[in-house]
Design a protein around this motif. Structure first.
Motif, mmCIF file in Angstrom:
data_model
loop_
_atom_site.group_PDB
_atom_site.id
_atom_site.type_symbol
_atom_site.label_atom_id
_atom_site.label_comp_id
_atom_site.label_asym_id
_atom_site.label_seq_id
_atom_site.Cartn_x
_atom_site.Cartn_y
_atom_site.Cartn_z
ATOM 1 N N PRO A 63 17.436 -11.534 38.394
ATOM 2 C CA PRO A 63 16.879 -10.441 37.712
ATOM 3 C C PRO A 63 17.806 -9.561 38.002
ATOM 4 O O PRO A 63 17.789 -8.595 37.548
ATOM 5 N N ILE B 44 19.691 -6.962 35.520
ATOM 6 C CA ILE B 44 19.253 -4.780 34.962
ATOM 7 C C ILE B 44 20.687 -4.469 35.528
ATOM 8 O O ILE B 44 21.012 -3.697 34.588
ATOM 9 N N ILE C 144 22.558 -5.192 32.041
ATOM 10 C CA ILE C 144 21.496 -4.095 31.380
ATOM 11 C C ILE C 144 22.361 -2.713 30.961
ATOM 12 O O ILE C 144 22.817 -2.038 29.832
ATOM 13 N N VAL C 145 22.426 -2.430 32.332
ATOM 14 C CA VAL C 145 23.036 -1.173 32.626
ATOM 15 C C VAL C 145 24.828 -1.003 32.078
ATOM 16 O O VAL C 145 24.499 -0.278 31.635
ATOM 17 N N GLU D 21 25.039 -1.239 28.201
ATOM 18 C CA GLU D 21 24.643 -0.534 27.710
ATOM 19 C C GLU D 21 26.488 0.640 27.610
ATOM 20 O O GLU D 21 26.583 1.538 26.381
ATOM 21 N N ARG D 22 26.698 0.804 28.278
ATOM 22 C CA ARG D 22 28.663 1.167 28.552
ATOM 23 C C ARG D 22 29.304 1.055 27.288
ATOM 24 O O ARG D 22 30.359 1.850 27.322
ATOM 25 N N ALA E 278 23.790 -3.055 24.742
ATOM 26 C CA ALA E 278 22.480 -2.995 25.860
ATOM 27 C C ALA E 278 22.535 -4.048 25.210
ATOM 28 O O ALA E 278 23.344 -4.786 23.773
ATOM 29 N N PRO E 279 21.360 -5.722 25.397
ATOM 30 C CA PRO E 279 21.476 -6.470 24.407
ATOM 31 C C PRO E 279 20.320 -6.215 24.016
ATOM 32 O O PRO E 279 19.430 -4.536 24.125
ATOM 33 N N VAL E 280 19.836 -7.194 23.321
ATOM 34 C CA VAL E 280 18.901 -6.962 21.774
ATOM 35 C C VAL E 280 17.565 -8.136 22.237
ATOM 36 O O VAL E 280 16.096 -7.385 22.091
ATOM 37 N N HIS E 281 17.539 -8.073 23.734
ATOM 38 C CA HIS E 281 16.171 -9.473 24.691
ATOM 39 C C HIS E 281 16.246 -9.630 25.277
ATOM 40 O O HIS E 281 17.692 -10.006 25.739
ATOM 41 N N ILE E 282 15.337 -10.121 26.618
ATOM 42 C CA ILE E 282 15.175 -10.403 27.382
ATOM 43 C C ILE E 282 14.525 -11.132 27.291
ATOM 44 O O ILE E 282 13.049 -11.065 27.115
ATOM 45 N N GLY E 283 13.990 -12.658 28.845
ATOM 46 C CA GLY E 283 13.547 -13.103 28.877
ATOM 47 C C GLY E 283 12.935 -14.231 27.732
ATOM 48 O O GLY E 283 13.633 -14.926 27.364
ATOM 49 N N ILE F 225 17.196 -15.326 34.529
ATOM 50 C CA ILE F 225 16.264 -14.725 33.348
ATOM 51 C C ILE F 225 17.747 -14.614 32.545
ATOM 52 O O ILE F 225 18.347 -14.110 32.584
#
Lengths: 284, 284
Positions: free
Chosen positions: A193, A197, A200-201, A204-205, A212-217, A243
């Protein structure tokens, strides 16, 4: 415009070996140019992952002009799966914004040819298929953000396992344009996890590498019934406690092509990308 | 230094009503100064959330000099729960870097007094407790990133439900310094997965407001047995399909104080923060 001007192999300095290319660590455009020269000369047909490090790589889609306008609109409306890097003039096989010497007919290690939306052929050169009405689209790929993750010390499970990334057709719909539309395809990478995170950060750059992703989990939330059975690529390698994180995928336009059934379409072979002169990490 | 110089109420323009303060929408420092004047005069003791919009708010911790060095080191080693905004000189109740007129003895709506690590008192002014060896620490709080989320259209479930954010003692250990140490405390906010991704991206831009989350997904992975039973704050309000996201929390230093048991410590009452002149969204 003469073919000789567009295939200026003779104007290049002496050819370098594939090994020499792979050993060049500079992000300079010269690296990408040398790599393309090798591919153009038929001396390299391998996947381009890890080659010309530091240079931006791209998905390719070539379509007849009569559907190119709708495809341009489709990309514009769906920038996460289809981040546009460059679009050619009709009939012009060059993409000078991505590299002065690029010839899309010869500079990728492999091509897939689609007739009426169905793949009919694989080639290493499409000069014989070229027509004056063909338009080329260069679309960002995930290599840029994957490199950023790896440099940040985040393990990519599929890379470590020597597998292709798993890809899934989702229940999320892209925004249609003319005959193009259909489901969003996602790639999945799983992480501890805290690394998810950071992934994702970092991703996004890179908006031109799907961002950035479109979904998580929960996979079922986007219509994925079984992570172990991807629609494309290899089954995932996941660690305990991981995850799953889902990014919009450059395979999405190929699914849109299958739906739109244009009489001709040419795409890169997966993993065999257009290597550009642009820096992978540069501002865009 | 005279108390008169530090409590310059008379030098302020005429006092404004709390209503007038709350209606000022500018992020100008004057808004924060007016709000602090109201608090200092004893006319406002409510939580500061939503007041002086656009101005950075802070957690406060006041400690004797003999443990202040270790607490400074503790904050430095644990920047996610304890992002330091400013540290005073010993005995000086001002924090001029955060606002020229700030007096930490009177400018917060409420204070908690701890003796030997246990809360013994609640006050609205600590002038009587002031000593020449006290050092004040201003520590970033989550309001900045929460505001960014809300402006981005991301719902905060607890705010919408009129509840305090739930906070949990985790199995993650902070990095100790002298007598200070112990578990990381986290706050939890839950979102639809796509909003969770955006919340991660946005909060990472606010390193002085705890930055990016420390965990996402399975609560048990960080030692939280039951989300419905937070250690501080209110039980969570979660929507179907939500994924929980966990941020390092400014309550962490209060838990460290309980462990270190300094003979005196003073903290803000939760939600009753130090309102500074700094812009909440400014580069830091």
């Amino acid at each position: 415009m003469s073919n000789a001007r567009l295939r200026p192999d003779a104007a290049h300095p002496g050819p370098v070996s594939a090994g020499a290319v792979a050993s060049v660590s500079s992000a300079a455009a010269g690296t990408a140019q040398a790599l393309r020269a090798e591919i153009r000369a038929g001396r390299l047909s391998a996947p381009t992952s890890g080659l010309a490090p530091g240079c931006l790589q791209a998905n390719l889609m070539i379509l007849p002009a009569d559907v190119a306008g709708d495809f341009l609109l489709y990309c514009t409306r769906n920038p996460k799966p289809c981040p546009l890097l460059a679009v050619s003039e009709a009939g012009d096989p060059r993409l000078p914004a991505l590299g002065q010497d690029i010839d899309v007919r010869s500079d990728l290690p492999g091509y897939r040819v689609f007739r009426d939306g169905t793949q009919t052929d694989s080639r290493t050169d499409i000069a014989e298929l070229w027509r004056e009405d063909l338009v080329s689209f260069a679309i960002g790929c995930s290599f840029s953000f994957e490199g950023a993750l790896q440099r940040s010390g985040i393990a990519l499970r599929n890379v470590d396992a020597g597998r292709n990334v798993p890809m899934y057709v989702t229940s999320l719909e892209t925004c249609p344009a003319g005959p193009f539309g259909g489901p969003l395809v996602v790639s999945m990478r799983s992480f501890a996890p805290a690394d998810a995170i950071r992934a994702i950060v970092l991703s996004e750059r890179y908006p031109l590498a799907h961002g950035a992703p479109v979904h998580i989990g929960e996979p079922a939330a986007i219509g994925i019934a079984d992570l172990a059975k991807p629609d494309f690529g290899d089954p995932p390698a996941m660690a305990a406690g991981d995850i799953p994180v889902f990014w919009a995928c450059g395979v999405t336009p190929q699914v849109a092509i299958a739906r739109a059934r244009p009489e001709l379409a040419v795409a890169h072979e997966p993993g065999r990308m257009l290597v550009t002169d642009l820096p992978a990490d540069g501002p865009v």
